[in-house]
Enzyme design. Structure first.
Site, mmCIF file in Angstrom:
data_model
loop_
_atom_site.group_PDB
_atom_site.id
_atom_site.type_symbol
_atom_site.label_atom_id
_atom_site.label_comp_id
_atom_site.label_asym_id
_atom_site.label_seq_id
_atom_site.Cartn_x
_atom_site.Cartn_y
_atom_site.Cartn_z
ATOM 1 N N HIS A 6 -9.361 1.361 5.114
ATOM 2 C CA HIS A 6 -8.070 1.506 5.792
ATOM 3 C C HIS A 6 -8.247 2.467 6.968
ATOM 4 O O HIS A 6 -9.024 3.418 6.882
ATOM 5 C CB HIS A 6 -7.021 2.035 4.809
ATOM 6 C CG HIS A 6 -5.641 1.976 5.373
ATOM 7 N ND1 HIS A 6 -5.180 2.899 6.279
ATOM 8 C CD2 HIS A 6 -4.630 1.087 5.196
ATOM 9 C CE1 HIS A 6 -3.943 2.576 6.627
ATOM 10 N NE2 HIS A 6 -3.589 1.488 5.984
ATOM 11 N N ASN B 49 0.871 -1.175 0.000
ATOM 12 C CA ASN B 49 0.000 0.000 0.000
ATOM 13 C C ASN B 49 0.910 1.228 0.000
ATOM 14 O O ASN B 49 1.543 1.517 1.012
ATOM 15 C CB ASN B 49 -0.888 -0.036 1.255
ATOM 16 C CG ASN B 49 -1.704 1.229 1.431
ATOM 17 O OD1 ASN B 49 -1.788 2.056 0.524
ATOM 18 N ND2 ASN B 49 -2.296 1.375 2.600
ATOM 19 N N TRP B 50 0.969 1.904 -1.137
ATOM 20 C CA TRP B 50 1.894 3.044 -1.243
ATOM 21 C C TRP B 50 1.322 4.305 -0.600
ATOM 22 O O TRP B 50 2.017 5.297 -0.481
ATOM 23 C CB TRP B 50 2.220 3.305 -2.721
ATOM 24 C CG TRP B 50 3.261 2.377 -3.261
ATOM 25 C CD1 TRP B 50 3.689 1.202 -2.716
ATOM 26 C CD2 TRP B 50 4.048 2.563 -4.455
ATOM 27 N NE1 TRP B 50 4.675 0.637 -3.494
ATOM 28 C CE2 TRP B 50 4.906 1.449 -4.569
ATOM 29 C CE3 TRP B 50 4.086 3.543 -5.452
ATOM 30 C CZ2 TRP B 50 5.818 1.307 -5.624
ATOM 31 C CZ3 TRP B 50 4.984 3.402 -6.505
ATOM 32 C CH2 TRP B 50 5.848 2.287 -6.592
ATOM 33 N N LYS B 51 0.053 4.301 -0.227
ATOM 34 C CA LYS B 51 -0.569 5.478 0.389
ATOM 35 C C LYS B 51 -0.325 6.713 -0.496
ATOM 36 O O LYS B 51 -0.328 6.586 -1.710
ATOM 37 C CB LYS B 51 -0.043 5.655 1.821
ATOM 38 C CG LYS B 51 -0.150 4.347 2.621
ATOM 39 C CD LYS B 51 0.137 4.497 4.065
ATOM 40 C CE LYS B 51 -0.007 3.147 4.758
ATOM 41 N NZ LYS B 51 0.150 3.216 6.183
ATOM 42 N N SER C 293 3.667 -2.351 10.243
ATOM 43 C CA SER C 293 5.110 -2.433 10.481
ATOM 44 C C SER C 293 5.722 -3.781 10.091
ATOM 45 O O SER C 293 6.638 -4.260 10.760
ATOM 46 C CB SER C 293 5.435 -2.095 11.946
ATOM 47 O OG SER C 293 5.073 -0.756 12.227
ATOM 48 N N GLU D 219 -6.589 4.826 7.969
ATOM 49 C CA GLU D 219 -6.341 6.240 7.636
ATOM 50 C C GLU D 219 -7.555 6.856 6.943
ATOM 51 O O GLU D 219 -7.823 8.049 7.090
ATOM 52 C CB GLU D 219 -5.070 6.348 6.771
ATOM 53 C CG GLU D 219 -3.828 6.116 7.625
ATOM 54 C CD GLU D 219 -2.646 5.493 6.900
ATOM 55 O OE1 GLU D 219 -2.613 5.529 5.655
ATOM 56 O OE2 GLU D 219 -1.755 4.964 7.593
ATOM 57 N N GLU E 87 -5.217 -4.912 10.669
ATOM 58 C CA GLU E 87 -4.174 -3.911 10.864
ATOM 59 C C GLU E 87 -4.430 -3.140 12.169
ATOM 60 O O GLU E 87 -5.211 -2.181 12.177
ATOM 61 C CB GLU E 87 -4.167 -2.920 9.701
ATOM 62 C CG GLU E 87 -3.914 -3.561 8.350
ATOM 63 C CD GLU E 87 -3.361 -2.555 7.346
ATOM 64 O OE1 GLU E 87 -2.264 -2.796 6.842
ATOM 65 O OE2 GLU E 87 -4.022 -1.534 7.107
ATOM 66 N N GLY F 84 2.889 2.029 10.732
ATOM 67 C CA GLY F 84 3.903 3.071 10.590
ATOM 68 C C GLY F 84 4.641 3.421 11.867
ATOM 69 O O GLY F 84 5.320 4.441 11.937
HETATM 70 P P1 PGA Z 1 3.083 0.109 7.524
HETATM 71 O O1 PGA Z 1 1.600 0.359 6.984
HETATM 72 O O2 PGA Z 1 3.571 -1.178 6.924
HETATM 73 O O3 PGA Z 1 3.874 1.305 7.039
HETATM 74 O O4 PGA Z 1 3.004 0.031 9.006
HETATM 75 C C1 PGA Z 1 0.704 -0.696 6.843
HETATM 76 C C2 PGA Z 1 -0.609 -0.224 6.261
HETATM 77 O O5 PGA Z 1 -1.097 0.852 6.641
HETATM 78 O O6 PGA Z 1 -1.202 -0.903 5.410
#
Ligand code: PGA
Length: 250
Positions: free
Chosen positions: A93, A9-11, A209, A95, A163, A169
Site C-alpha cells: 500500500h 481497508n480500515w487502515k 476516494s 502508505e 491506487e 483519502g
Molecule cells: P480511500 O483509501 O478510499 O480512503 O481514498 C483507499 C485506500 O487507501 O485503499
C-alpha cells in the site's frame, strides 16, 4: 469470468466496538453476489473472523513481514495472519511504501512469503501526483508491476489494486478515461508476463476516494473488477452502497 470484489481497508482505524459495523454489513448482505473482504487492524482480525464466520466476508491483514519469523519487534508474519484466520493480505500500500520506505523488492519478498503461508495477496501500485503530471504514470505502473509481483502467481491467489496516491483519502478521483487507461495497461502487462490465461484471471481493483456516489461510474470502466475502499469502508451504510453498485455492475 473474474468474480467482482469489494474490499475495505480500515487502515489504523477500528476498535472492538466497530465490529458492530461488520455485523450490520453482513446482515445487509446475507447472500452477496460479489466477494467481500475487510482488512481491519491486526488487533481485530481474530474477532472479525468470528463475527463474520457465518457470512461470506473474507478478513485480511494490511501488511506482513518478508521473513517467516524472527527478531522483528512489532512486526507480524504471514503465518500469524493466517493463524489468526485471515485469508488475504494487502501488500505494498502506498502508505507502507511511504511511511516505511517499502520498495518494490520488499513488496515482492513479502508477496512470496505470504503466498508460501497460504495467504492470497492484494498488491497495491499507483503513481504520485508529480508522476501523473509529468506523464510518467504508465512507466511507474510498469516498473511497480515488474518489481512487486513474484514470478509465481495465479488469478486465484493474486489481486492487484491500482491506487493513484493523489486520489487516496483526498476526494479526488481520476477521470474514468484515466482509470480505464491504467487498468487496460495493467491487463496487457499481466498477459504478456504470465500468459493470457493467468493474465486475464487476475482481478484488478481501483482504489482512491471510492464512494457510493461515484462507484457505479467507476465499476462500468473496462478491467475494473471491484474496489479497494478506505474511508468509505468504515461505515456499513457507505460500504453497503458501494457493494450494491458493484452487484449492479455484474
Ligand atoms: P480511500 O483509501 O478510499 O480512503 O481514498 C483507499 C485506500 O487507501 O485503499
Amino acid at each position: 469470468m473474474r468474480r467482482k470484489l469489494a474490499a475495505g481497508n480500515w487502515k489504523m482505524n477500528g476498535l472492538s466496538a466497530e465490529l458492530a459495523e461488520v455485523e450490520a454489513l453482513c446482515a445487509a448482505h446475507p447472500d452477496p453476489k460479489v466477494d467481500l473482504l475487510i482488512a481491519p487492524p491486526a488487533t481485530l482480525i481474530s474477532s472479525m473472523v468470528v463475527t463474520a464466520s457465518d457470512h461470506r466476508l473474507a478478513v485480511a491483514g494490511q501488511d506482513c513481514h518478508a521473513e517467516e519469523s524472527g527478531a522483528h519487534t512489532g512486526d507480524i508474519s504471514a503465518q500469524m495472519l493466517k493463524d489468526a484466520g485471515a485469508s488475504h493480505v494487502i501488500l505494498g500500500h502506498s502508505e507502507r511504501r511511504e511511511d516505511h520506505n517499502e520498495s518494490d523488492d520488499d513488496v515482492r519478498s513479502k508477496a512470496r512469503t505470504a503466498l508460501a503461508a497460504g495467504l492470497k495477496i492484494i498488491i497495491c501500485i499507483g503513481e504520485s501526483l508529480e508522476e501523473r503530471e509529468a506523464a510518467n504514470t504508465l512507466d511507474i505502473i510498469a516498473g511497480q508491476l515488474a518489481g512487486s509481483l513474484p514470478d509465481i502467481l495465479t488469478g486465484e491467489n493474486t489481486i492487484i489494486a491500482y491506487e493513484p496516491i493523489w486520489a487516496i483519502g483526498t476526494g479526488k478521483v481520476p477521470t474514468l478515461g484515466q482509470i480505464g487507461e491504467v487498468h487496460d495497461f495493467i491487463r496487457t502487462k499481466l498477459e504478456a508476463r504470465f500468459g493470457e490465461g493467468v493474465g486475464r484471471s487476475i482481478r484488478l481493483l481501483y482504489g482512491g476516494s471510492v464512494k457510493p456516489s461515484n462507484a457505479s461510474d467507476i465499476f462500468a470502466v473496462s478491467n475494473v473488477d471491484g474496489a479497494l475502499v478506505g474511508g468509505a469502508s468504515l461505515k456499513a451504510s457507505d460500504f453497503s452502497g458501494i457493494i450494491k453498485a458493484l452487484e449492479d455492475a455484474i
